[in-house]
Design a protein around this motif. Structure first.
Motif, PDB file in Angstrom:
ATOM      1  N   TYR A 265       0.830  -1.201   0.000  1.00 32.68           N
ATOM      2  CA  TYR A 265       0.000   0.000   0.000  1.00 32.68           C
ATOM      3  C   TYR A 265       0.867   1.254   0.000  1.00 32.68           C
ATOM      4  O   TYR A 265       1.985   1.261   0.523  1.00 32.68           O
ATOM      5  CB  TYR A 265      -0.904   0.026   1.244  1.00 32.68           C
ATOM      6  CG  TYR A 265      -1.951  -1.054   1.246  1.00 32.68           C
ATOM      7  CD1 TYR A 265      -3.162  -0.894   0.570  1.00 32.68           C
ATOM      8  CD2 TYR A 265      -1.733  -2.246   1.923  1.00 32.68           C
ATOM      9  CE1 TYR A 265      -4.117  -1.892   0.559  1.00 32.68           C
ATOM     10  CE2 TYR A 265      -2.685  -3.253   1.925  1.00 32.68           C
ATOM     11  CZ  TYR A 265      -3.884  -3.065   1.235  1.00 32.68           C
ATOM     12  OH  TYR A 265      -4.815  -4.062   1.236  1.00 32.68           O
ATOM     13  N   THR A 266       0.306   2.306  -0.569  1.00 30.26           N
ATOM     14  CA  THR A 266       0.918   3.616  -0.502  1.00 30.26           C
ATOM     15  C   THR A 266      -0.180   4.641  -0.239  1.00 30.26           C
ATOM     16  O   THR A 266      -1.366   4.356  -0.433  1.00 30.26           O
ATOM     17  CB  THR A 266       1.676   3.957  -1.799  1.00 30.26           C
ATOM     18  OG1 THR A 266       2.430   5.155  -1.611  1.00 30.26           O
ATOM     19  CG2 THR A 266       0.712   4.143  -2.974  1.00 30.26           C
ATOM     20  N   VAL A 267       0.211   5.817   0.227  1.00 33.03           N
ATOM     21  CA  VAL A 267      -0.749   6.877   0.533  1.00 33.03           C
ATOM     22  C   VAL A 267      -0.339   8.135  -0.214  1.00 33.03           C
ATOM     23  O   VAL A 267       0.823   8.557  -0.152  1.00 33.03           O
ATOM     24  CB  VAL A 267      -0.800   7.160   2.047  1.00 33.03           C
ATOM     25  CG1 VAL A 267      -1.718   8.350   2.336  1.00 33.03           C
ATOM     26  CG2 VAL A 267      -1.275   5.923   2.803  1.00 33.03           C
ATOM     27  N   CYS A 275      -0.276  -0.623  -4.287  1.00 33.34           N
ATOM     28  CA  CYS A 275       0.851  -0.118  -5.076  1.00 33.34           C
ATOM     29  C   CYS A 275       1.675  -1.250  -5.655  1.00 33.34           C
ATOM     30  O   CYS A 275       1.606  -2.398  -5.219  1.00 33.34           O
ATOM     31  CB  CYS A 275       1.735   0.795  -4.229  1.00 33.34           C
ATOM     32  SG  CYS A 275       2.661  -0.037  -2.913  1.00 33.34           S
ATOM     33  N   ALA A 276       2.461  -0.880  -6.652  1.00 35.07           N
ATOM     34  CA  ALA A 276       3.409  -1.824  -7.241  1.00 35.07           C
ATOM     35  C   ALA A 276       4.595  -1.978  -6.297  1.00 35.07           C
ATOM     36  O   ALA A 276       4.890  -1.100  -5.489  1.00 35.07           O
ATOM     37  CB  ALA A 276       3.874  -1.312  -8.595  1.00 35.07           C
ATOM     38  N   SER A 277       5.258  -3.090  -6.408  1.00 31.42           N
ATOM     39  CA  SER A 277       6.389  -3.361  -5.515  1.00 31.42           C
ATOM     40  C   SER A 277       7.701  -2.836  -6.102  1.00 31.42           C
ATOM     41  O   SER A 277       8.759  -3.429  -5.916  1.00 31.42           O
ATOM     42  CB  SER A 277       6.494  -4.859  -5.234  1.00 31.42           C
ATOM     43  OG  SER A 277       6.643  -5.577  -6.448  1.00 31.42           O
ATOM     44  N   ASN A 280       9.370   3.078  -6.512  1.00 33.28           N
ATOM     45  CA  ASN A 280       8.498   4.250  -6.422  1.00 33.28           C
ATOM     46  C   ASN A 280       7.156   3.940  -5.767  1.00 33.28           C
ATOM     47  O   ASN A 280       6.376   4.850  -5.515  1.00 33.28           O
ATOM     48  CB  ASN A 280       8.250   4.831  -7.829  1.00 33.28           C
ATOM     49  CG  ASN A 280       9.503   5.381  -8.460  1.00 33.28           C
ATOM     50  OD1 ASN A 280      10.346   5.963  -7.773  1.00 33.28           O
ATOM     51  ND2 ASN A 280       9.651   5.176  -9.768  1.00 33.28           N
ATOM     52  N   ARG A 281       6.892   2.650  -5.547  1.00 31.12           N
ATOM     53  CA  ARG A 281       5.599   2.237  -4.972  1.00 31.12           C
ATOM     54  C   ARG A 281       4.451   2.913  -5.725  1.00 31.12           C
ATOM     55  O   ARG A 281       3.605   3.586  -5.167  1.00 31.12           O
ATOM     56  CB  ARG A 281       5.575   2.554  -3.481  1.00 31.12           C
ATOM     57  CG  ARG A 281       6.655   1.833  -2.705  1.00 31.12           C
ATOM     58  CD  ARG A 281       6.868   2.340  -1.299  1.00 31.12           C
ATOM     59  NE  ARG A 281       5.689   2.139  -0.462  1.00 31.12           N
ATOM     60  CZ  ARG A 281       5.105   3.122   0.213  1.00 31.12           C
ATOM     61  NH1 ARG A 281       5.567   4.350   0.135  1.00 31.12           N
ATOM     62  NH2 ARG A 281       4.081   2.863   0.971  1.00 31.12           N
ATOM     63  N   THR A 282       4.431   2.685  -7.008  1.00 29.57           N
ATOM     64  CA  THR A 282       3.473   3.336  -7.907  1.00 29.57           C
ATOM     65  C   THR A 282       2.039   2.920  -7.586  1.00 29.57           C
ATOM     66  O   THR A 282       1.741   1.719  -7.499  1.00 29.57           O
ATOM     67  CB  THR A 282       3.788   2.961  -9.366  1.00 29.57           C
ATOM     68  OG1 THR A 282       5.153   3.309  -9.647  1.00 29.57           O
ATOM     69  CG2 THR A 282       2.849   3.681 -10.331  1.00 29.57           C
ATOM     70  N   PRO A 283       1.124   3.875  -7.383  1.00 27.72           N
ATOM     71  CA  PRO A 283      -0.274   3.533  -7.085  1.00 27.72           C
ATOM     72  C   PRO A 283      -0.903   2.702  -8.198  1.00 27.72           C
ATOM     73  O   PRO A 283      -0.722   2.974  -9.385  1.00 27.72           O
ATOM     74  CB  PRO A 283      -0.954   4.899  -6.973  1.00 27.72           C
ATOM     75  CG  PRO A 283       0.138   5.840  -6.611  1.00 27.72           C
ATOM     76  CD  PRO A 283       1.351   5.333  -7.332  1.00 27.72           C
ATOM     77  N   ILE A 284      -1.663   1.663  -7.787  1.00 26.12           N
ATOM     78  CA  ILE A 284      -2.369   0.812  -8.743  1.00 26.12           C
ATOM     79  C   ILE A 284      -3.872   1.026  -8.655  1.00 26.12           C
ATOM     80  O   ILE A 284      -4.534   1.353  -9.641  1.00 26.12           O
ATOM     81  CB  ILE A 284      -2.033  -0.675  -8.498  1.00 26.12           C
ATOM     82  CG1 ILE A 284      -0.545  -0.943  -8.710  1.00 26.12           C
ATOM     83  CG2 ILE A 284      -2.875  -1.566  -9.406  1.00 26.12           C
ATOM     84  CD1 ILE A 284      -0.128  -2.355  -8.352  1.00 26.12           C
TER      85      ILE A 284
END
Length: 325
Positions: A265-267, A275-277, A280-284
């Motif tokens: 997860y990202t916020v 999020c992608a792993s 950048n932990r890109t939001p999905i």
């Protein structure tokens, strides 16, 4: 004989204290019924390996349970409304179902390190209970369903020594309306079951385990709490860790907080995304929009989960400036 002896002691003889000594190895519920406890104030349970249910009495103020008692039985001290002091000694391994339910004068309890389980509703409805702590090197591994439900003056539940705690039941702290904060960082709790903090209307802060994975926040696990910013745990399992109603009626919730170590997860702007792993932990996918976050919402990622806006009552505008699947 033993039964005749038990029938003769108690309040009618002016006895205020009863000591069960090491010469008596067990006592059953039927035998306890012979006791007249109407005037007894202090009860010392010493070296009895099979402790029967102590019948309700309103005068007992003090109880001491020896470590040779393995299990405090179901409803063992239930409804003792004058009980203000409980000493559970090392050696006791389980506090049974409803063992101290409705003990309305009990202000605090220290759980000895030998106790591995606090069972269903063990301390429920203890309305004056304010402080609960665990002894150093505690071996507690399970707190059962509704164990501290409706302890509405509970303000301090100290788990700093509860390093073995893994199993937290349903509704454990339900209706604990004075509880403001709780810290799980020393524990191994990874599943927050249904209604575990429901109606904890003063709860504003929850800290999660540092090193273990949190798997799921179940239905109404934090319903009707006062949390304004929910701190996402450092580690969660996959992209399905939140029940759609986990934060039902959380009318103060305006943001989620990003731990920056979570690769599930990202916020962004207080909004929770899977999020992608990647680095950048890109939001999905948009997972949850905070209940009381107002104004516009610009959606990132490529999808929106089914319950993303279920309890979001103050968002005024949703902007999707790219393709959403």
């Amino acid at each position: 004989e033993e039964g005749a002896f038990l029938n003769t002691i108690g309040g009618d003889d002016g006895i205020n204290d009863i000591f069960f000594s090491d010469s008596l190895q067990s006592i059953s519920s039927d035998e306890i019924r012979h006791l007249n406890l109407s005037k007894v104030e202090n009860l010392n349970i010493y070296a009895i390996t099979n402790l029967g249910r102590i019948l309700d009495t309103t005068l007992i103020t003090s109880v001491s349970v020896s470590g040779t008692v393995n299990t405090i039985p179901e409803s063992g001290f239930a409804g003792m409304t004058s009980l203000s002091e409980v000493n559970i000694n090392e050696g006791v391994e389980k506090i049974g179902n409803k063992a101290f339910i409705n003990c309305n004068s009990l202000p605090s309890i220290t759980i000895p390190k030998s106790v591995k389980e606090i069972a269903h509703s063990a301390f429920a409805f203890c309305s004056q209970l304010t402080d609960v702590s665990f002894s150093p090197s505690s071996t507690i591994s399970k707190i059962g369903d509704n164990a501290f439900e409706s302890c509405d003056n509970l303000v301090n539940f100290d788990m700093s020594n509860a390093n073995s705690l893994t199993d937290l039941g349903k509704g454990v702290f339900k209706n604990c309306t004075s509880l403001q904060s709780i810290n799980f960082t020393a524990t191994k709790v990874g599943y927050f079951q249904e209604e575990v903090f429901k109606n904890c209307s003063s709860l504003t802060s929850v800290s999660f385990t540092n090193d273990n994975v949190v798997h799921f926040f179940d239905k109404e696990s934090f319903a009707n709490t006062a949390i304004s910013t929910f701190n996402i745990p450092k580690y969660t399992a996959g992209h399905d860790a939140f029940h759609p109603d986990a934060f039902k009626d959380c009318n103060n919730l305006v943001a989620f907080a990003d731990p920056e170590t979570n690769f599930s997860y990202t916020v962004v702007s207080g909004i929770l995304y899977s999020c992608a792993s990647d680095t950048n932990r890109t939001p999905i996918s948009l997972i949850r929009f905070p209940n009381s976050k107002d104004g516009e919402a610009t959606i990132l990622g490529t999808s929106i989960s089914r319950a993303a806006f279920k309890h979001a009552g103050k968002v005024s505008k949703v902007i999707m400036d790219h393709q959403i699947t």
